[in-house]
Write a protein that holds these residues in place. Sequence first.
Motif, short mmCIF file in Angstrom:
data_model
loop_
_atom_site.label_atom_id
_atom_site.label_comp_id
_atom_site.label_asym_id
_atom_site.label_seq_id
_atom_site.Cartn_x
_atom_site.Cartn_y
_atom_site.Cartn_z
N HIS A 12 30.51 47.00 48.52
CA HIS A 12 31.24 45.63 48.31
C HIS A 12 31.40 45.67 46.94
CE1 HIS A 12 32.27 41.41 48.23
NE2 HIS A 12 31.21 41.09 47.70
N PHE A 13 30.46 45.74 45.92
CA PHE A 13 30.96 45.82 44.51
C PHE A 13 32.02 46.87 44.09
CE2 PHE A 13 30.24 47.81 40.53
CZ PHE A 13 30.42 46.75 39.67
N SER A 14 32.00 48.22 44.96
CA SER A 14 32.80 49.12 44.57
C SER A 14 34.25 48.66 45.11
CB SER A 14 32.64 50.39 45.33
OG SER A 14 33.41 51.26 45.24
N THR A 15 34.34 47.76 46.24
CA THR A 15 35.41 47.41 46.48
C THR A 15 36.05 46.42 45.81
OG1 THR A 15 34.71 47.52 49.01
CG2 THR A 15 36.64 45.94 48.57
N ALA A 21 40.54 46.46 39.23
CA ALA A 21 41.10 47.57 38.41
C ALA A 21 42.60 47.69 38.52
CB ALA A 21 40.39 48.91 38.33
N LYS A 22 43.22 47.39 39.72
CA LYS A 22 44.42 47.59 40.13
C LYS A 22 45.29 46.25 39.68
CE LYS A 22 43.52 50.71 44.04
NZ LYS A 22 43.71 50.63 45.71
N LEU A 23 44.80 45.37 39.57
CA LEU A 23 45.38 43.96 38.93
C LEU A 23 46.54 44.49 37.71
CD1 LEU A 23 42.69 41.13 39.69
CD2 LEU A 23 44.73 41.79 40.89
N PRO A 24 47.41 43.84 37.80
CA PRO A 24 48.47 43.83 36.42
C PRO A 24 47.58 43.47 35.35
CG PRO A 24 49.55 42.97 38.38
CD PRO A 24 48.27 42.81 38.83
N GLY A 25 47.84 44.28 34.17
CA GLY A 25 47.05 43.85 33.03
C GLY A 25 45.79 44.17 32.57
N VAL A 26 45.01 44.90 33.75
CA VAL A 26 43.61 44.95 33.49
C VAL A 26 43.40 46.25 32.91
CG1 VAL A 26 41.60 45.77 35.16
CG2 VAL A 26 42.92 43.63 35.64
N ARG A 27 44.21 47.20 32.85
CA ARG A 27 43.88 48.83 32.36
C ARG A 27 44.63 48.44 30.70
NH1 ARG A 27 45.23 53.54 36.42
NH2 ARG A 27 43.95 52.75 38.17
N ILE A 28 43.67 48.77 29.96
CA ILE A 28 44.00 48.80 28.52
C ILE A 28 44.45 50.07 28.01
CG2 ILE A 28 43.09 48.31 26.30
CD1 ILE A 28 43.20 45.95 28.06
N VAL A 93 47.56 37.78 44.83
CA VAL A 93 47.95 37.63 46.18
C VAL A 93 47.97 38.79 47.16
CG1 VAL A 93 49.38 35.42 46.07
CG2 VAL A 93 50.30 37.74 45.80
N PHE A 94 47.86 39.84 46.15
CA PHE A 94 48.09 41.14 46.73
C PHE A 94 46.61 41.83 47.00
CE2 PHE A 94 52.08 40.87 44.52
CZ PHE A 94 52.87 40.85 45.72
N LEU A 95 45.43 41.17 46.74
CA LEU A 95 44.07 41.45 46.99
C LEU A 95 43.93 41.56 48.42
CD1 LEU A 95 42.29 39.34 44.34
CD2 LEU A 95 42.77 41.67 44.36
N PRO A 96 42.71 42.71 48.53
CA PRO A 96 42.28 42.56 50.00
C PRO A 96 41.60 41.29 50.34
CG PRO A 96 41.60 44.62 48.78
CD PRO A 96 42.27 43.51 47.65
N ALA A 97 41.80 40.79 51.78
CA ALA A 97 41.16 39.74 52.19
C ALA A 97 39.76 39.65 51.74
CB ALA A 97 41.51 39.56 53.63
N THR A 98 39.13 40.64 51.73
CA THR A 98 37.64 40.77 51.73
C THR A 98 37.32 40.39 49.98
OG1 THR A 98 37.58 43.30 51.20
CG2 THR A 98 37.21 42.36 53.32
N VAL A 99 38.02 40.45 49.01
CA VAL A 99 37.78 40.21 47.81
C VAL A 99 38.33 38.64 47.36
CG1 VAL A 99 38.12 40.89 45.35
CG2 VAL A 99 37.83 42.57 47.34
N PRO A 100 37.55 37.74 46.91
CA PRO A 100 38.07 36.66 46.61
C PRO A 100 38.62 36.50 45.36
CG PRO A 100 35.74 36.51 47.30
CD PRO A 100 36.15 37.83 47.27
N ALA A 101 39.84 35.81 45.26
CA ALA A 101 40.80 35.87 43.74
C ALA A 101 40.14 35.60 42.96
CB ALA A 101 42.11 34.81 44.16
N ASP A 102 39.16 34.35 42.79
CA ASP A 102 38.36 34.06 41.48
C ASP A 102 37.40 35.22 41.08
OD1 ASP A 102 37.87 32.16 39.58
OD2 ASP A 102 35.89 31.82 40.28
N LEU A 103 36.77 35.85 42.19
CA LEU A 103 35.79 36.94 41.65
C LEU A 103 36.89 38.11 41.07
CD1 LEU A 103 33.08 38.35 41.91
CD2 LEU A 103 33.49 38.94 44.10
N HIS A 192 22.54 46.55 43.18
CA HIS A 192 22.20 45.59 42.81
C HIS A 192 23.24 44.26 42.33
CE1 HIS A 192 19.78 42.79 39.95
NE2 HIS A 192 20.61 43.03 39.01
N LEU A 193 24.25 45.05 41.83
CA LEU A 193 25.64 44.34 41.41
C LEU A 193 26.27 43.62 42.74
CD1 LEU A 193 27.21 46.46 38.59
CD2 LEU A 193 25.89 44.34 38.27
N GLY A 194 26.08 44.39 43.58
CA GLY A 194 26.94 43.74 44.81
C GLY A 194 26.06 42.54 45.37
#
Length: 277
Positions: A12-15, A21-28, A93-103, A192-194
């Motif tokens: 779950h944490f890995s997902t 990491a795929k969201l726009p602007g996340v990679r520096i 809006v392009f996130l997998p359904a298993t990942v809440p947007a706020d998280l 643990h993080l999951g």
Amino acid sequence: MAGKEMEDPGSHFSTVLVAAAKLPGVRINRETYLRKALSRHCSEEQIKAAIEETPAAAGIPLDILEKAANDSIKYETAKVSAASAAAGLPGLVFLPATVPADLAQYMGHMLRVAQKLAYLYSWPDLFSGDEMDDATEGVLTLFVGVMFGTHTATTAIGKVAEEMSKHVAKSLPKKALTKGIVYPLVKKIARHLGQEITKQTFARTLSKAVPVVGAVVSGGLTFATFRPMAKKLKNHLAELDMTKPAPRVEDFEVVLEREPSATDYVERSDGDDAASK
């Protein structure tokens, strides 16, 4: 089976991590960030050396790195707090359904600040291609673990730093992170993080139950938690030996001390005599 979790917490944490990491602007971009972060405090020569090597190799003092790190933490805290109270990062809006947007947006900002702190404190570029490889996922898991106060993560980060220092590496020690001594720790921390992010997701859901008031509460909750977590990572990275500034060797002639010889006395005597004539 009743009572059995649908998904392993580590998976779950890995997902969540991969999705964020795929969201726009996340990679520096390491070079762009270091140039901007150090421009107010360092010379062009130091900045170039920091980019080509590391800030430590460039001899940049720790107090300057701390100022830049605090500025980045302040910036990311303000951004994630505002995003939590409003719409969030683009692309949610392009996130997998298993990942809440706020998280995902919260994790995205954690990854942003983790990259910035890593680059300031002499870690190599974490993203070498379009896709995040296992070594990068592993070290980001450890960074997030430190932010959550996981002692095992601080120990593991130390081991990774030691591996890099041994070989003066300009890339992550992939073997240690994916197969070697650190890998079992990464998996343990991910589990643990999951569990932790599942608890946080529930808390955030409750905080947004009431319109308007919920947005304010959510933004405040994010502000109260994000900054201390980022500070934990900054403090730990700053303590590692690999972050200590190395003395720069300038271009000048080094004269080695030696015992004077008979020739020295003759040459000195000739010079003195010539001066006195």
